[in-house]
Every structure is written in structure tokens, then in C-alpha cells.
Design a protein around this motif. Sequence first.
Motif, PDB file in Angstrom:
ATOM      1  N   THR A 146       0.920  -1.533   0.081  1.00 47.28           N
ATOM      2  CA  THR A 146      -0.081  -0.007   0.130  1.00 47.28           C
ATOM      3  C   THR A 146       0.724   1.323   0.291  1.00 47.28           C
ATOM      4  O   THR A 146       0.720   2.238  -0.504  1.00 47.28           O
ATOM      5  N   VAL A 147       2.171   1.795   0.043  1.00 44.80           N
ATOM      6  CA  VAL A 147       3.112   2.247   1.244  1.00 44.80           C
ATOM      7  C   VAL A 147       4.176   2.509  -0.284  1.00 44.80           C
ATOM      8  O   VAL A 147       4.558   3.162  -1.264  1.00 44.80           O
ATOM      9  N   GLY A 148       4.961   1.062  -0.243  1.00 47.42           N
ATOM     10  CA  GLY A 148       6.303   0.852  -0.499  1.00 47.42           C
ATOM     11  C   GLY A 148       6.114   1.421  -2.564  1.00 47.42           C
ATOM     12  O   GLY A 148       7.298   1.982  -2.606  1.00 47.42           O
ATOM     13  N   PHE A 193      12.477  -0.615  -0.411  1.00 41.47           N
ATOM     14  CA  PHE A 193      13.516  -0.368   0.525  1.00 41.47           C
ATOM     15  C   PHE A 193      13.908  -0.434   1.757  1.00 41.47           C
ATOM     16  O   PHE A 193      14.136  -0.369   2.800  1.00 41.47           O
ATOM     17  N   ARG A 194      13.158   1.342   1.800  1.00 48.29           N
ATOM     18  CA  ARG A 194      12.842   1.930   3.235  1.00 48.29           C
ATOM     19  C   ARG A 194      11.930   1.800   4.244  1.00 48.29           C
ATOM     20  O   ARG A 194      12.183   1.197   5.612  1.00 48.29           O
ATOM     21  N   ILE A 195      10.926   0.769   4.089  1.00 48.29           N
ATOM     22  CA  ILE A 195      10.192   0.175   4.807  1.00 48.29           C
ATOM     23  C   ILE A 195      10.786  -0.876   5.095  1.00 48.29           C
ATOM     24  O   ILE A 195      10.567  -1.672   6.339  1.00 48.29           O
ATOM     25  N   GLY A 196      11.769  -2.397   3.871  1.00 43.37           N
ATOM     26  CA  GLY A 196      12.042  -2.987   4.773  1.00 43.37           C
ATOM     27  C   GLY A 196      13.412  -3.361   5.788  1.00 43.37           C
ATOM     28  O   GLY A 196      12.958  -3.944   6.777  1.00 43.37           O
ATOM     29  N   GLN A 197      13.996  -2.106   5.346  1.00 44.25           N
ATOM     30  CA  GLN A 197      14.975  -0.881   6.280  1.00 44.25           C
ATOM     31  C   GLN A 197      14.075  -0.686   8.219  1.00 44.25           C
ATOM     32  O   GLN A 197      14.874  -1.354   9.271  1.00 44.25           O
ATOM     33  N   ASP A 198      12.956  -0.447   7.674  1.00 43.74           N
ATOM     34  CA  ASP A 198      12.724   0.117   8.743  1.00 43.74           C
ATOM     35  C   ASP A 198      12.303  -1.404   9.796  1.00 43.74           C
ATOM     36  O   ASP A 198      12.147  -1.615  11.283  1.00 43.74           O
ATOM     37  N   HIS A 199      11.694  -2.522   9.271  1.00 43.73           N
ATOM     38  CA  HIS A 199      10.965  -3.793   9.864  1.00 43.73           C
ATOM     39  C   HIS A 199      12.621  -4.305  10.502  1.00 43.73           C
ATOM     40  O   HIS A 199      12.142  -5.099  11.247  1.00 43.73           O
ATOM     41  N   GLY A 202      15.277  10.940   4.265  1.00 44.94           N
ATOM     42  CA  GLY A 202      14.598  10.944   5.049  1.00 44.94           C
ATOM     43  C   GLY A 202      13.399  11.544   4.417  1.00 44.94           C
ATOM     44  O   GLY A 202      12.611  11.957   3.926  1.00 44.94           O
ATOM     45  N   LEU A 203      12.316  10.476   5.346  1.00 46.59           N
ATOM     46  CA  LEU A 203      11.027  10.505   4.067  1.00 46.59           C
ATOM     47  C   LEU A 203      10.515  10.107   5.275  1.00 46.59           C
ATOM     48  O   LEU A 203      10.622   9.117   7.032  1.00 46.59           O
ATOM     49  N   VAL A 204       8.879  10.284   5.512  1.00 40.08           N
ATOM     50  CA  VAL A 204       8.165  10.106   6.648  1.00 40.08           C
ATOM     51  C   VAL A 204       7.384   9.060   6.550  1.00 40.08           C
ATOM     52  O   VAL A 204       7.610   7.949   5.601  1.00 40.08           O
ATOM     53  N   ALA A 205       6.884   8.130   7.315  1.00 36.39           N
ATOM     54  CA  ALA A 205       5.587   7.110   7.373  1.00 36.39           C
ATOM     55  C   ALA A 205       5.121   6.544   5.877  1.00 36.39           C
ATOM     56  O   ALA A 205       5.722   6.001   4.849  1.00 36.39           O
ATOM     57  N   TRP A 252       7.612  23.635  -1.687  1.00 36.16           N
ATOM     58  CA  TRP A 252       6.224  22.603  -1.013  1.00 36.16           C
ATOM     59  C   TRP A 252       6.759  22.555  -0.433  1.00 36.16           C
ATOM     60  O   TRP A 252       5.895  21.066   0.523  1.00 36.16           O
ATOM     61  N   GLY A 253       7.654  22.835   1.172  1.00 37.16           N
ATOM     62  CA  GLY A 253       7.647  22.381   2.325  1.00 37.16           C
ATOM     63  C   GLY A 253       8.503  21.208   2.488  1.00 37.16           C
ATOM     64  O   GLY A 253       9.192  20.826   1.781  1.00 37.16           O
ATOM     65  N   PRO A 254       8.648  20.433   4.388  1.00 40.37           N
ATOM     66  CA  PRO A 254       8.834  19.274   4.315  1.00 40.37           C
ATOM     67  C   PRO A 254       8.800  18.070   3.671  1.00 40.37           C
ATOM     68  O   PRO A 254       8.328  16.936   4.030  1.00 40.37           O
ATOM     69  N   ASN A 255       9.196  18.240   1.982  1.00 40.95           N
ATOM     70  CA  ASN A 255       8.912  16.972   1.474  1.00 40.95           C
ATOM     71  C   ASN A 255       9.319  16.378   0.599  1.00 40.95           C
ATOM     72  O   ASN A 255      10.070  17.660  -0.691  1.00 40.95           O
ATOM     73  N   PRO A 256      10.623  15.550   0.547  1.00 41.30           N
ATOM     74  CA  PRO A 256      12.243  15.261   0.123  1.00 41.30           C
ATOM     75  C   PRO A 256      11.876  14.644  -2.120  1.00 41.30           C
ATOM     76  O   PRO A 256      12.325  15.037  -1.847  1.00 41.30           O
ATOM     77  N   TYR A 257      10.657  14.120  -1.893  1.00 44.68           N
ATOM     78  CA  TYR A 257       9.759  13.624  -3.065  1.00 44.68           C
ATOM     79  C   TYR A 257      10.165  14.571  -4.167  1.00 44.68           C
ATOM     80  O   TYR A 257      10.975  13.598  -4.958  1.00 44.68           O
ATOM     81  N   PRO A 258      10.227  15.647  -4.181  1.00 46.62           N
ATOM     82  CA  PRO A 258       9.949  16.104  -5.653  1.00 46.62           C
ATOM     83  C   PRO A 258      11.937  16.669  -6.145  1.00 46.62           C
ATOM     84  O   PRO A 258      12.119  16.414  -6.945  1.00 46.62           O
ATOM     85  N   LEU A 259      12.560  16.540  -4.489  1.00 44.25           N
ATOM     86  CA  LEU A 259      14.296  16.772  -4.483  1.00 44.25           C
ATOM     87  C   LEU A 259      14.993  15.841  -5.110  1.00 44.25           C
ATOM     88  O   LEU A 259      15.719  15.298  -6.008  1.00 44.25           O
ATOM     89  N   GLY A 260      14.105  14.511  -4.236  1.00 46.43           N
ATOM     90  CA  GLY A 260      14.632  13.456  -5.321  1.00 46.43           C
ATOM     91  C   GLY A 260      13.989  12.561  -6.532  1.00 46.43           C
ATOM     92  O   GLY A 260      15.023  12.583  -7.820  1.00 46.43           O
ATOM     93  N   ILE A 261      13.104  13.600  -7.162  1.00 41.01           N
ATOM     94  CA  ILE A 261      13.247  12.909  -8.628  1.00 41.01           C
ATOM     95  C   ILE A 261      13.825  13.568  -9.194  1.00 41.01           C
ATOM     96  O   ILE A 261      14.020  12.927 -10.603  1.00 41.01           O
ATOM     97  N   LEU A 262      14.247  14.922  -9.059  1.00 41.15           N
ATOM     98  CA  LEU A 262      14.843  15.689  -9.343  1.00 41.15           C
ATOM     99  C   LEU A 262      16.278  15.339  -9.417  1.00 41.15           C
ATOM    100  O   LEU A 262      16.764  14.874 -10.354  1.00 41.15           O
ATOM    101  N   ALA A 263      16.681  14.688  -8.639  1.00 41.44           N
ATOM    102  CA  ALA A 263      18.163  13.996  -9.113  1.00 41.44           C
ATOM    103  C   ALA A 263      18.560  12.603  -9.353  1.00 41.44           C
ATOM    104  O   ALA A 263      18.963  13.443 -10.409  1.00 41.44           O
ATOM    105  N   LEU A 264      17.345  12.133  -8.545  1.00 44.67           N
ATOM    106  CA  LEU A 264      17.240  11.037 -10.849  1.00 44.67           C
ATOM    107  C   LEU A 264      17.168  11.352 -11.401  1.00 44.67           C
ATOM    108  O   LEU A 264      17.746  10.396 -12.317  1.00 44.67           O
ATOM    109  N   SER A 265      16.323  12.579 -11.507  1.00 49.44           N
ATOM    110  CA  SER A 265      15.721  12.711 -13.666  1.00 49.44           C
ATOM    111  C   SER A 265      17.349  13.341 -13.739  1.00 49.44           C
ATOM    112  O   SER A 265      17.565  13.186 -15.096  1.00 49.44           O
TER     113      SER A 265
END
Length: 265
Positions: A26-28, A189-195, A180-183, A96-109
Motif C-alpha cells: 500500500t505504501v512502498g 527498501f526503506r520499509i524493509g529496512q525499518d522492519h 529522510g522520509l516520513v511514514a 513545497w515544505g518538508p517533502n523530499p520527494y520533489p528533490l529526490g525525483i529531480l536528482a534521479l531525473s
Amino acid sequence: MDPLSTLWETFFDWDSMRQALPEMLTVGLPNTLILAITAALLGSMLGMLLAVAGISRTRWLRWPARVYTDVFRGLPAAATILLIGVGLAPLGMQAWGPNPYPLGILALSLIAAAYIGEIFRAGIQSVEAAQLEGARALGLPWGEAMRLVIIPQGVRRVLPAWVNQLIALIKDSSLVYFLGLVASQRELFRIGQDHAATTGNESALLLAGLFYLTLTIPLTHAVNAIDRRLRQGRATAAPDDAEDDAGLALAGEAALPTSGRKDPR
């Protein structure tokens, strides 16, 4: 404990996998697909610009494209993500506030654009020069000849390599966790690492790896199918042409005696 028992208990704990499975579905999985597909689309558009600039006769277009490609292909993906995600974090907070997704997408792009640009450039340069000359002879300007004739053929030839880059993006999306990602933003990978950190068992990481395999293996077979279809298409074109030429030759040979036959009268 023998090594096999340790390996089994560390990576094949079905209870740990069952606990992590709903969150991965549902999330990962959606977050991983959002990161990879968005970066692939943006990287493909920027990569096409880099490819056209890289084959330009204008030095001020060609050299910046070459430098960009060398830099982003030479840097490790993790370093690029940290440079973009951490270095531009103040601008991201304002936009856009404390959301790392746009910068992560920019870096991957930006990373993908360097590789995809080289893929597209190789495909465009593999098209025969006579194709461009023929388009120009028909009255098409250089820009339209490239857009309508050369670029479509070049992209078609390198489509398997482009899909391979999409596979690499799916795997590189796991590096976004450095920012750094919120829940609700965590990828597989991050979900697997947290578990794994919570339970002290690495089975959730193995489950994340199985998800990556589920995404990449069908794409790998799709690449092989596309490549096989393109090669067979080119291979079967030659026999058809040969049959047509043979038919014309036979027709010509049959007609020659008729034209040279003397009237029996």
C-alpha cells in the motif's frame, strides 16, 4: 548453529515478511513506481535535449551537453542525490515544505538524463546520413527532418536500452531514503529496512528485494522481446525484397525470349 540455519532464520522468517507485506503493497510499491516512472519521463525529455545538443555543430551547445553527461555519469548516484536533496533543501522548504520527494525525483531525473541522452545520441547517429539528405531534398528544414524522420528511427533502435535504464531507475529509487522520509513517503527498501531494525530480522529486506525482482524481471523479458522483434523485423525484410527482385528477374527473363522470337511466318 550451522550457517544454513542462521541464513534461514535471518532471511526467511515468514512471520516478519507477513507483517511487512501490507505496508509494502500500500505504501512502498506506489512510492517506488512514482519515483521511477516520473524520473524516467523527466529524464527522457532532458536526455533528448542533451542528445540533440550533443550532435549539434554549434560548440556552445555541444560542449555543455558533453560536460553535463560526463559529470552526472561519473558521480555516484548516492552523491548526486545528497547534493541535490541536501543542497537544495532550503529552496524545497520554501517551495513545497518538508517533502523530499520533489528533490529526490529531480536528482534521479538528472542522473537518468545523462545516461538516456547518450542512449538517444547513439540511436540518432546510427541512422544513415542518406535519410537526412533525402528529407532535406524533399524540402524539409533541418529541424523538421530531425523531428519527423531521424529521431523516431533513432529512438526505435535504442528502445531496449531505454527500458534497461528504466530498470536501473527502479533500483536507484531506493537511494532516496538518504533524504529522510516520513511514514507515508517510504519506498520499498526503506520499509524493509525499518522492519528489519524493529524486529532484528532481515526477512523484510529480502521481501523488498523480491518486490524489485517482480518489477524488473518482466521489464527484462520485455526488453528481450522488443529487441528480438526489431531484429526479426529487419531480418525478414531482406528475404521479401529478395523474392520481389527474383520475381522481377524471372519476369524479365520470361519476357526476353518473347521479344526476341521470330515470326514463324
